[in-house]
Design an enzyme around this catalytic site. Sequence first.
Site, short mmCIF file in Angstrom:
data_model
loop_
_atom_site.label_atom_id
_atom_site.label_comp_id
_atom_site.label_asym_id
_atom_site.label_seq_id
_atom_site.Cartn_x
_atom_site.Cartn_y
_atom_site.Cartn_z
N VAL B 17 42.60 29.57 -0.14
CA VAL B 17 43.85 29.17 -0.78
C VAL B 17 43.79 29.38 -2.28
CG1 VAL B 17 45.47 27.27 -1.15
CG2 VAL B 17 44.33 27.52 1.07
N LYS B 108 44.52 17.29 2.67
CA LYS B 108 45.06 16.28 3.59
C LYS B 108 44.13 15.08 3.73
CE LYS B 108 43.34 19.61 6.68
NZ LYS B 108 43.67 21.01 6.38
N VAL B 135 50.20 19.27 4.47
CA VAL B 135 50.67 19.21 5.86
C VAL B 135 51.54 20.43 6.15
CG1 VAL B 135 51.95 17.89 7.59
CG2 VAL B 135 50.76 16.68 5.75
N LYS B 208 47.03 14.44 8.93
CA LYS B 208 48.40 14.89 8.64
C LYS B 208 49.42 13.88 9.14
CE LYS B 208 47.03 19.77 8.72
NZ LYS B 208 46.79 20.92 9.64
#
Lengths: 432, 432
Positions: B17, B108, B135, B208
């Site tokens: 990411v 999360k 989420v 989540k």
Amino acid sequence: MDARHELGIGLLGLGTVGSGVARILPAKSEALFGHLGTSLTIRRVLVRDREKPRAVRLDPACLTTDPAVVLDDPAIHIVVEVIGGEEPALTFIHRAVAQGKHVVTANKEVIAKHGPELFRAAAARGVAIKYEASVGGGIPIIAVFQHDLSANDLREIRAIINGTTNYILTRMANEGSEFASALAEAQALGYAEPDPANDVDGHDAVYKLAILSSLGFHTEVHPDQVYREGIRQLAARDFQYAANLGYAIKLLALARNTTRGVEVRVHPTLIPRERLLAKVDGVFNGIEVEGDLVGRLMLYGRGAGAEPTTSAVVADVVDLVQRIVRGESPAYQEPPRVPRPVVPMAEVTSRYYLRLIVADRAGVLAQIAREFGERNISIAAVIQMAADAAAGTAELVVMTHQANEAAMRQTVAAIARLAVVSQVASFLRVED
Amino acid sequence: MDARHELGIGLLGLGTVGSGVARILPAKSEALFGHLGTSLTIRRVLVRDREKPRAVRLDPACLTTDPAVVLDDPAIHIVVEVIGGEEPALTFIHRAVAQGKHVVTANKEVIAKHGPELFRAAAARGVAIKYEASVGGGIPIIAVFQHDLSANDLREIRAIINGTTNYILTRMANEGSEFASALAEAQALGYAEPDPANDVDGHDAVYKLAILSSLGFHTEVHPDQVYREGIRQLAARDFQYAANLGYAIKLLALARNTTRGVEVRVHPTLIPRERLLAKVDGVFNGIEVEGDLVGRLMLYGRGAGAEPTTSAVVADVVDLVQRIVRGESPAYQEPPRVPRPVVPMAEVTSRYYLRLIVADRAGVLAQIAREFGERNISIAAVIQMAADAAAGTAELVVMTHQANEAAMRQTVAAIARLAVVSQVASFLRVED
């Protein structure tokens, strides 16, 4: 008390959505605004008839038939427009903006036709025009485009955004009903208007697609630029044949962001049944988006009705109140909208579904195939569906590969002229 | 130049990411921030190893292994945390907040376990913690709960929010694979980790769900309060039998807002196949919400992966930048979170699916039915599936009507003790 801590709402219209707003805002006021130290009061409501009995409890002194009483009241900070239709709603919104009021509207026709001029006027006056409720009822899509997908370049929008037609098409698919009886049923249930043209001829979906494509592609698409076909011409047997081939038929609002310009069209469309969008049934709406980062995203929910639309209107009001209370500018600063050409329908490519009534004899297919071949349109499948021995005719379904719309129209015209073809009964597009 | 017009980003982590963020932010900087008159620079990136070859082009001087270089840099206004895991991420976020920096996180675990304390610290310091990416990957759900559904009282959240398990379950359903081979395939494709426990045992979905239920119901649900069952115990034949009965099996994250408290649970669940949620297949996620106004809403998309997660992270960054540039408070003022009891699992009611291996002879069903009857559990259907002549056993599937979980567990224990029952092979919940 500071105006920031006691905010006034002016409501234009007290129909289905207006009554929902008038009921929900006071009922939820404490939960929505208590923690902000704010109260919000509906000060004035513009109605056509002050004497009409109302389901919602409101101080009768609030009701007025004079727009100026709402639009010029200095204690009103936010005007909620839920009259619908182009005029007088447009004039009212302009006047509210000129008076320095923020506007929340559910009006797809006004935003689709006049969005750009209204947004400019609002920006110049430092106020916001919010229109989440104009598309998709309670489905959050305007805010999602403005905020949540801001990092994406959107490539495509595929949407089922008219609940009335989707209800009719679902009945035709599931019950084998013809259009007229499915429409009558939708009218009996209140899903379709006595004059259904706005829905079944695709105008409503066109307004919504103009709004979505303008916002999503950062451009200005006028509803007149959107290619439009309605659903009146569909026959029950098209749904059966499509199902046999693995497709559903939906009124699809399709926008594509291409290097040549923007493709924007609303027409009945065959969609593979395994696609989630094909499973959006009844009065529900589904909006599918393709972004360069997010990939495929779909939002699904109730696209109309008092409560879902009220959900969207009140969310816009809450956002404005939060910002007003904190002394912030509520005007959303979106990237500039750049005019883009709209790709003419003749230049679009698509796959096609044709249903033909032909003479039931040898050699017919060869003649038809020749017309396709001459225009370089490649046939994916030909299926003989049913023969009518008495009439001496048979029914043929032809599915093409990707083809140019203009070439396809020429082919259809040529086929219609063949002596062995008695009717081109259906001519539909296919999106895989 | 004013800090408002040249903003600095500090990036914690340069994995999948982080690399996406480091690539997309500069590439789209002009489109995202140009109209705001702002530029945004990634000033510092915390990595474990400065020498590791990177796919993304970054000034090597940006890279640091010292967290203080990022967290204490006064020219960094927004810290993006994409390290994942509880520590040291939690410590870093606290320090960033203490230094007056806004935080965007995809974490999360940290938000689920420590959200309340972090949000309080951020509010006290006047900064924002944004966590859209925590989420549902690129699916906008945090912002939708905070803003677009603000007018709604949410009653229920039903979500498929772990792509790894959904991929495995989809393979088991479509290919008839057993869990072990579907997992191995998911691992080979990079959809599952070498140690898959976090996904297949349901921890990820629990984090989540704790985040979604806390935000959606305005309360504080800790992950330890969420009932959890993973998917390891599922057999290929459960999917066949469920399909025959008209159901799909999904790892469902379910939260219900009841008068008695909050129900929060993650477990494999039979869902009627005609429900849209049952059609969320492969690595996709689907989050269904029921609100008092909006009715049923579903959001569907890619729940993981570099680009969808980057889409959410960058949207959060863009929102912060818009507000910082306009001198606004970026801290979102949500309604207060009120502690609510969590309904103990024993008090939950559900429908159930049982698969039993029993002696293949007369009278067996009567003995089993008696155990249900004695605990007032009503049977909706009993189906004998397959007999194993060699073993002298048969397979029975029992579907119940709504029943209490504790009573059901007692029934299952009693059935397991019957001499004619060799195994309670499956015990699953059903949501209609």
